[in-house]
Structures are given as C-alpha cells and as structure tokens.
Write an enzyme that holds these catalytic residues in place. Structure first.
Site, PDB file in Angstrom:
ATOM      1  N   ASP A 176       2.411  -0.016  -4.046  1.00  9.47           N
ATOM      2  CA  ASP A 176       3.736  -0.310  -4.606  1.00  9.47           C
ATOM      3  C   ASP A 176       4.033  -1.810  -4.557  1.00  9.47           C
ATOM      4  O   ASP A 176       4.624  -2.374  -5.474  1.00  9.47           O
ATOM      5  CB  ASP A 176       4.832   0.472  -3.870  1.00  9.47           C
ATOM      6  CG  ASP A 176       5.038   1.855  -4.493  1.00  9.47           C
ATOM      7  OD1 ASP A 176       4.247   2.223  -5.379  1.00  9.47           O
ATOM      8  OD2 ASP A 176       5.974   2.569  -4.099  1.00  9.47           O
ATOM      9  N   ASP A 208      -0.284   3.656   0.212  1.00  9.51           N
ATOM     10  CA  ASP A 208       0.998   4.001  -0.393  1.00  9.51           C
ATOM     11  C   ASP A 208       1.870   2.743  -0.491  1.00  9.51           C
ATOM     12  O   ASP A 208       2.430   2.419  -1.545  1.00  9.51           O
ATOM     13  CB  ASP A 208       1.673   5.063   0.503  1.00  9.51           C
ATOM     14  CG  ASP A 208       2.878   5.715  -0.153  1.00  9.51           C
ATOM     15  OD1 ASP A 208       3.179   5.378  -1.312  1.00  9.51           O
ATOM     16  OD2 ASP A 208       3.521   6.551   0.500  1.00  9.51           O
ATOM     17  N   TYR A 257      -0.236  11.297   6.851  1.00 11.20           N
ATOM     18  CA  TYR A 257       0.600  12.208   6.057  1.00 11.20           C
ATOM     19  C   TYR A 257       0.179  13.662   6.250  1.00 11.20           C
ATOM     20  O   TYR A 257       0.959  14.578   5.995  1.00 11.20           O
ATOM     21  CB  TYR A 257       0.531  11.862   4.560  1.00 11.20           C
ATOM     22  CG  TYR A 257       1.196  10.553   4.196  1.00 11.20           C
ATOM     23  CD1 TYR A 257       1.800   9.750   5.168  1.00 11.20           C
ATOM     24  CD2 TYR A 257       1.215  10.107   2.885  1.00 11.20           C
ATOM     25  CE1 TYR A 257       2.392   8.546   4.829  1.00 11.20           C
ATOM     26  CE2 TYR A 257       1.813   8.900   2.545  1.00 11.20           C
ATOM     27  CZ  TYR A 257       2.394   8.122   3.524  1.00 11.20           C
ATOM     28  OH  TYR A 257       2.975   6.929   3.180  1.00 11.20           O
ATOM     29  N   ASP A 299      -1.207  -6.024   7.770  1.00 10.77           N
ATOM     30  CA  ASP A 299      -0.088  -6.975   7.737  1.00 10.77           C
ATOM     31  C   ASP A 299      -0.500  -8.243   6.997  1.00 10.77           C
ATOM     32  O   ASP A 299       0.254  -8.798   6.191  1.00 10.77           O
ATOM     33  CB  ASP A 299       0.435  -7.282   9.158  1.00 10.77           C
ATOM     34  CG  ASP A 299      -0.664  -7.454  10.187  1.00 10.77           C
ATOM     35  OD1 ASP A 299      -1.833  -7.110   9.892  1.00 10.77           O
ATOM     36  OD2 ASP A 299      -0.385  -7.932  11.297  1.00 10.77           O
TER      37      ASP A 299
END
Ligand code: NAD
Length: 355
Positions: free
Chosen positions: A251, A247, A142, A223
């Site tokens: 979630d 991130d 990011y 994964d």
C-alpha cells in the site's frame, strides 16, 4: 489449439465498467498472438448477495476452480455495509483466495515520466520506478494461532502468532526469483530478523533459495524498507516479503505511484490465478462511465503473463497503455488542464487503437 478458459467476475460499483473494457483489450491482444480465449461471466460480492443471498455462490467458485484464470473488477459498496459479517462482499475475495490456494500476491508499481507528477514525491525521485512486490498471502501472523482475550495475572490480553515454515518461504522466494529473472534480476527480501525468530528462518531460507535459483538477493529490515521506498523507490526491482509486511509495504508503494486507478495485481497459486485492480468498487463514481480502466487492463496483461505464459501480448498491452498515457489522455481521476479528458470507453478504444 484448445482455448483457455477465463472467468470474468465484474462484481460491484465500477467493476462491470472496468472489466468490460479490460476484457475487450485482453481479447484483442490474445487473438493477435494466436491465443483463443473463452469467457464465462459469474457473480460475486454485493451483486451475488442480491441475486443468490451469498457473496460467493457455488457456481462462481466451481467456474473459477476449473478456469485457467479469473479476472475480477471489485466488490462491495454502501448498499451491503450492514449485511451479516459472514456474508460481507469481501468474503468473496477471501473465499476465492482460499479455494484457489493463492499463496502469492504480485503488485507491480511502475511510474513513467508522464505519471511522475501524480506522486506525492518529487518527480525526479519517482520517475522510472519499476518495482514488483511479491507478498506471501496465506501464512504468517494473519493465519497463525491467536487469542482474542484471556486474563493472565489479572490483566486481560490478546495475542497473534507469526509462523512460517521452510516450504512456505521457499516457494514464495522461488516465485520472486523467477519474476526477477524476467526483469532486472535483483531480489530484496524484507524481514525483521534483528527481532523476530520467524524472520531469521525467513532470511536463511531466502538466501538458500535465491542461491539455488542463481539470483542476487539482498536483505533489508522492514522499517528501513519503508523509508527506502520513499527515499529511493528506483533502487528496488523485486521485493519479496511475508504477509503482514507485504500488506503494509504494497500500500505504501501504491501511494508512491500516486494513482490508485492505474495499478494492477495478481494472486497466484499452483492452479488458476486471480487478477484484479488494487482499487475498490468506487461507488461514488459508479455507473457514470468515467472510471479509470487501466488498473484492470494491466491486470489482464498480468493474467496473460502469469497464467497463460503469453509474454508477447502482455507486453503489447503494457506498451499500448504507456503510449496512450504518454500522449496525454486521462480519465477524470487523473485529468489536469492541458491533457485530454476521456471516458472509460474512450480510454479502452484508445488502447485498442494503439494495440
Ligand atoms: P475505492 O478504491 O473504491 O475508492 C477510493 C477513491 O478512489 C474513490 O474516490 C474512488 O472514486 C477512486 N477510485 C478508485 N478506483 C478508481 C478508478 N478505477 N477510477 C477512478 N477513480 C477511482 O476505495 P473505498 O472508497 O475505500 O471503497 C469502496 C468500496 O470498495 C468499499 O465497499 C470497499 O469495501 C470496497 N473495496 C473493494 C476492494 C476489492 O474488491 N478488492 C478493495 C478495496 C475496497
């Protein structure tokens, strides 16, 4: 004893309702533990755009920088959807993260037996889940070098770069190890070391840092972690990972818990920390007194634990919340027949009574 300075930023939408409830509970728990807190309320987000023309006024930033901790509700809402990109409400949170040097995001996900039914997973898979996700917040892809558009051999392309340095990885893994020592003592470091060079450095530094800290560390590819969070969330204690993977996984873990209104978060650096629920400003229910305050109340508990090093009142708040939920009290978002529906204020009063 000198008092600790807390800056409260209610923000927009349900922010003022949930921070008012949380502040009352924070104050009682702190007082009972002999801790004096001093509060300053400041504007940010849409409320600040309306009053000052910017989402993060200087006086808010100055107060946050000199505080011991910041408690925030949420920012944003349809009213400010069309403001110029450089003054959007969420710039307030990004600005606070940057100015306070908040490099670690902590997201606990706990599913008690009373709440297992809200998960999209089978209750027997989720009941008892107790995970702390520690996400690196100021590095990685990011913030690495990027290119929005360039043309190579006649084809337009864009690129981003994942960069991690040894000190950046070491400090976040140290924080995860420290957190694990107060929990079940098990850290899972998540990377993609089979493909990414930055992940191989991450894995090497994570192993050495955990060894120095005397904490058990396991490594998992991102994964596989995404699958294991759904297949067996109870197997995790502390997960530590980089910005991008964190991130997404945080979630995913929040969805596993199934109740956005209940989950807290902390963003921590070397100075004051920022504590806020994971939900947004919920403009659809704002001003009705029905918002679930628990995510913000549990954020206040994290504030006590991480910024004020006050474990006893933090744990007391968490136990009070657990007891009220176990007794069947629910705000409208989690109400089901057979339970007792309560308002934001009633939920706060029940937690206070339990404390
Ligand atoms: P949201 O989290 O605000 O709401 C999603 C849904 O969950 C809504 O139906 C809402 O009513 C419900 N909900 C959320 N929190 C609740 C609570 N405590 N109690 C009961 N119900 C609750 O997400 P959204 O609708 O995508 O975003 C609304 C606004 O919030 C947008 O402007 C967005 O940019 C902003 N937002 C802010 C933050 C933040 O301040 N950190 C985070 C996410 C979104």
């Amino acid at each position: 004893m000198s008092s600790k300075k807390i800056v409260v930023i209610p923000g927009d939408g349900i922010g003022p309702e949930v921070t008012a409830a949380a502040q009352e509970i924070l104050d009682l728990a702190a007082r009972k533990a002999g801790l004096a807190l001093e509060y300053t309320t400041r504007l940010a987000g849409g409320a600040a755009i309306d009053a000052r023309g910017v989402p993060l006024p200087d006086e808010t930033l100055a107060a946050a920088k000199t505080a011991d901790a910041v408690l925030l509700g949420a920012v944003g809402g349809p009213k400010w959807d069309s403001v110029a990109p450089d003054i959007r409400p969420e710039k307030a949170i990004l600005g606070l993260r940057k100015a306070l040097g908040l490099y670690a995001n902590l997201r606990p996900v706990k599913v008690s037996a009373a709440l297992a039914a809200y998960s999209p997973l089978k209750p027997e898979i989720v009941a008892g889940t107790d995970i702390l996700i520690v996400r690196e917040l100021t590095g990685g892809i990011y913030f690495g070098p990027k290119c929005e558009s360039e043309t190579v051999d006649g084809a337009e392309r864009a690129w981003d770069t994942e960069v991690y340095s040894v000190p950046e990885v070491a400090r976040i893994v140290r924080m995860a190890c420290q957190a694990a020592k107060g929990r079940r003592g098990k850290v899972t470091s998540v990377d993609k070391a089979n493909v990414l060079a930055s992940s191989r450095l991450w894995r090497r530094v994570a192993t050495a840092t955990a060894q120095e800290a005397g904490v058990d560390i396991a490594h998992m590819y991102v994964d596989n972690c995404a699958m294991q969070l759904v297949l067996g969330p109870k197997t995790f204690d502390v997960i530590v990972t980089g910005n991008l993977f964190g991130d997404i996984l945080s979630d995913e873990a929040a969805v596993v818990a199934g109740s956005i209104g209940l989950l807290p978060s902390a963003s921590i650096g070397d100075g004051p920390g920022l504590y806020e629920p994971i939900h947004g400003s919920a403009p659809d229910i704002a001003g009705q007194g029905i918002a679930n305050p628990v995510g913000t109340v549990l954020s206040a508990a994290m504030l006590l634990r991480h910024s004020l090093k006050a474990e006893a009142p933090a744990a007391a708040i968490e136990q009070a919340v657990d007891a009220v939920l176990a007794a069947g009290y629910r705000t409208a978002d989690l109400y089901r027949p057979g339970l007792t529906k309560v308002s934001t204020e009633e939920m706060a009063k029940l937690i206070i009574k339990q404390l």
